[in-house]
Design an enzyme around this catalytic site. Sequence first.
Site, short mmCIF file in Angstrom:
data_model
loop_
_atom_site.label_atom_id
_atom_site.label_comp_id
_atom_site.label_asym_id
_atom_site.label_seq_id
_atom_site.Cartn_x
_atom_site.Cartn_y
_atom_site.Cartn_z
N GLU B 284 0.81 -1.20 0.00
CA GLU B 284 0.00 0.00 0.00
C GLU B 284 0.86 1.26 0.00
O GLU B 284 0.41 2.33 -0.42
CB GLU B 284 -0.87 -0.05 1.26
CG GLU B 284 -1.58 1.20 1.60
CD GLU B 284 -2.60 0.95 2.68
OE1 GLU B 284 -3.34 -0.02 2.56
OE2 GLU B 284 -2.64 1.73 3.63
N PRO B 328 -8.61 4.92 3.05
CA PRO B 328 -8.44 3.60 3.67
C PRO B 328 -8.75 2.46 2.70
O PRO B 328 -9.38 2.65 1.67
CB PRO B 328 -9.44 3.60 4.82
CG PRO B 328 -9.78 5.01 5.06
CD PRO B 328 -9.57 5.74 3.79
N ARG B 329 -8.30 1.27 3.10
CA ARG B 329 -8.34 0.13 2.19
C ARG B 329 -9.75 -0.25 1.76
O ARG B 329 -9.98 -0.53 0.59
CB ARG B 329 -7.69 -1.07 2.87
CG ARG B 329 -6.22 -0.89 3.00
CD ARG B 329 -5.57 -2.06 3.68
NE ARG B 329 -4.13 -1.85 3.69
CZ ARG B 329 -3.26 -2.65 4.30
NH1 ARG B 329 -3.71 -3.70 4.96
NH2 ARG B 329 -1.98 -2.40 4.25
N ASP B 330 -10.67 -0.30 2.70
CA ASP B 330 -12.01 -0.75 2.34
C ASP B 330 -12.62 0.19 1.30
O ASP B 330 -13.20 -0.24 0.31
CB ASP B 330 -12.91 -0.88 3.58
CG ASP B 330 -12.98 0.39 4.41
OD1 ASP B 330 -12.07 1.22 4.30
OD2 ASP B 330 -13.96 0.54 5.18
#
Lengths: 246, 638
Positions: B284, B328-330
């Site tokens: 990431e 963020p990832r989600d």
Amino acid sequence: MKLELHIWRQAGPNIKGYFEGHTLDDLDEHMSVPEMLDHLNTKIIKSGGNPVAFESDCREGICGQCGFVINGDVHSPNKGTTTCQTHLRSFQDGQTLYLEPFRAGAFPIKKDLVIDRSAFDRIIQAGGYIGVNTGQAAEANTLLINHELAEKAFDAAACIGCGACVATCKNASAMLFTSAKVNHLSMLPQGKPEASNRVKNMVAQMDMEGFGSCSATGACEVVCPQGITMTNIAEMNSRWLWQNLK
Amino acid sequence: MLDSRIPDGPLEDKWQKYKAHAQLINPANRRNYKIIVVGTGLAGASSAASLAELGFQVEVFTFHDSARRAHSVAAQGGVNAAKDYKNDGDSVWRMFYDTLKGGDFRAREANVYRLAECSMALIDQAVAQGVPFAREYSGYLSNRSFGGVQVSRTFYARGQTGQQLLLGAYQALMRQNAGSNLTLHTRHEMLDVITLNGEAKGVTIRNLDTGELTSHHCDALLLATGGYGKIYYLSTLAMNCNATAIWRAHRKGAFMAAPSWTQFHPTSLPQLGDYQSKLTLMSESLRNDGRIWVPKLVNEKRAPKDIPEAERDYYLERRYPSFGNLAPRDISSRAAKERIDAGHGVGPMKNAVYLDFKDALNRDGQPAIAQRYGNLFDMYQKITGMNAYKEPMMIAPAAHFSMGGLWVDYRLMSNLPGLFVLGEANFSDHGANRLGANSLLQSCVDGYFIAPSTVMDYLAEVGSAKSKKDATWEAAAALSKAEVSKRLEHLLKIKGNTTAEEFHKELGQILYVKCGLSRNQTDMEAAREALLALQKRFQKELLIPGNASEINFELEKAVRVEDYLEMAILIVEDALQRKESCGAHFRQEYQTEDGEALRNDEDFKYVSAWEYKGDNQYALHKEHLNFEFVELKSRSYK
């Protein structure tokens, strides 16, 4: 894509091995070598046969679990690449591949392509650590380590413990593996207090495991997936010598 | 019924207060207690080493051939700590708040605060072990930024931070293995928990080289066996990652919490074909300098370099201007899926988006980018054959991290007394979505700092009198061993025509399509039927070659897939009952007008904890989350 495979089969440590032939003609050039073996094993199992035992876990070149010899190349025909990161596009359509386990006296074959590399763990256990208990550490930035040294320590610390260096060495020497850990820890200020015992004990354990001597051919650094260099061996020799002269 | 045992008092005093009152055991008496640790990743190796340093008798089991292979090794980007070395406004409170908010307010305040509080000591510990973190030219530690935060608190060792932290823990473990307090068993897999009067008192272990089953007694059992994202078959996890240890504990009474919360990582490499066995993650951290985009045109045929700026949709920058590519990832994963589903996907299977370094390369030059991400660019080239210095990377979301896991209290002990669960195997700190660089942290903090204190507290509380290896224990152990043996024989005897891997692929496909990045009731009900049917077929059509008394990788896989099949049904059950969207759990029925997750705090401010009832039946228990110190807010990164 088609490949003709000759795979080393060996039922157990003390049983005679042999090459078993398989032809696969429905392969995709983007398959990795372990994916090709998955595909082969599914066919073998479904036809009532005994699948090829092989190990591979992360399949992204970092866990160090995989590794075979392919047509005499340790890990891969591609320089510095693990077996799991080797794709069939590295081979010619219709090519014949001989797959064998890494071979070294100190890495006994367990089954087919699976070998026992616990000797590496015992070398680490002999001194490949800094003896700090949990809780003893000082504030991290009280210890300054210049950028170049941190990078150099990382270069040595990057070893994945796959054993390719041993498998490719005509003497089956573990000098690259051992020296990488000795130097990683001993070049850092945190690792200096134990440096002399570390090199003594790790080298002694390495010898006890039955690994061969280093004759400086440099074959090891060519196959190392992390590009660990032979200069580590020279550096460890010097540490070992000074330790013995004391 | 579910007592989280959170200490009273102000948030910032809870852990200190707990430690001050935790009971101790005299150093000379510690060797009378036997602790079993299963798993040698960061949480397992660090807890085992730390407990052995204290003087307890520790026995460690891993299915790997070496403790150094556990999948913690593959974590790339970094580990967070609230050191505030950047003077950019970081603090324990801010890290706590970022993590709690990142998890969409579905975690315990006290646990999350403790994670942030212990983060600094972990960096100190790792440096002392010789972990070669990146340094500035001045010699000071370097930091970078990760998704979901606006400070730079991530410490890193190139793109191999997990490997370096794991080697530190592995070396500490091997150092103890050389001593008299710890024994490590490699190639040994846990197949059952031995319980006595509802307490965990041992394990049944299979030697994977010989097939021999053995029983092992303990006073406390620590499971640190990692996550179960591999249930989706295609995932960023290693081939052997599995849920068997935690699932077997669940069947023995330990509650499974929030199993449907699986994070899909936004920067994985896309699937290229049916033969594929895993999806490789690209760190990431690449999002610090890479810009994510898709062509504005549906079914774009031009090469990326031929698409002018005006025809590119930098959708994260467009939708989330304040966090942009570091959302963020989600949120990033869902936004990618939304664009791909709308026909803007790129690559041969139209299942990817571009991650473009063109601007960063023009700004900083290739040497600077190579120093930051060199190994990631090399890895990308090895896998795809493409040069990311010349053309954008192609990335896609992939199943990655399990926020769910066995339910644990503040002491990291499950509802089964004596059973502790550490690292990714437990549910605790990340709520419904984990922030980048917090997983290495949680594993290490659980193992180095929390378990040594809480396990000792528990052992002192029960005393050595309770831990006898008597005839009752022997009977329980023999029963467990007989059950395991019967199970293996049964699986071997099915002799159908489908391999465990083929079942796993089918399972993964059902789950990915119907209970993956986004879910809805109709699809999930269909998934439940499909999974029940697959489970029946597994019992009739499974084919395992060989026998149980040799190295048999197919038998190992079959055992894990059987557990995954059962767990998948609970995952769907869990996602069905949660009629809200939160974090990684996105229910299509519950979203705002502009497609953002719609949380329902009134009805769902709890963690689900499932009790196993047999035959695919489960009872739901709820741990209500009390937010005493923060105000619940709708999570916005716009």
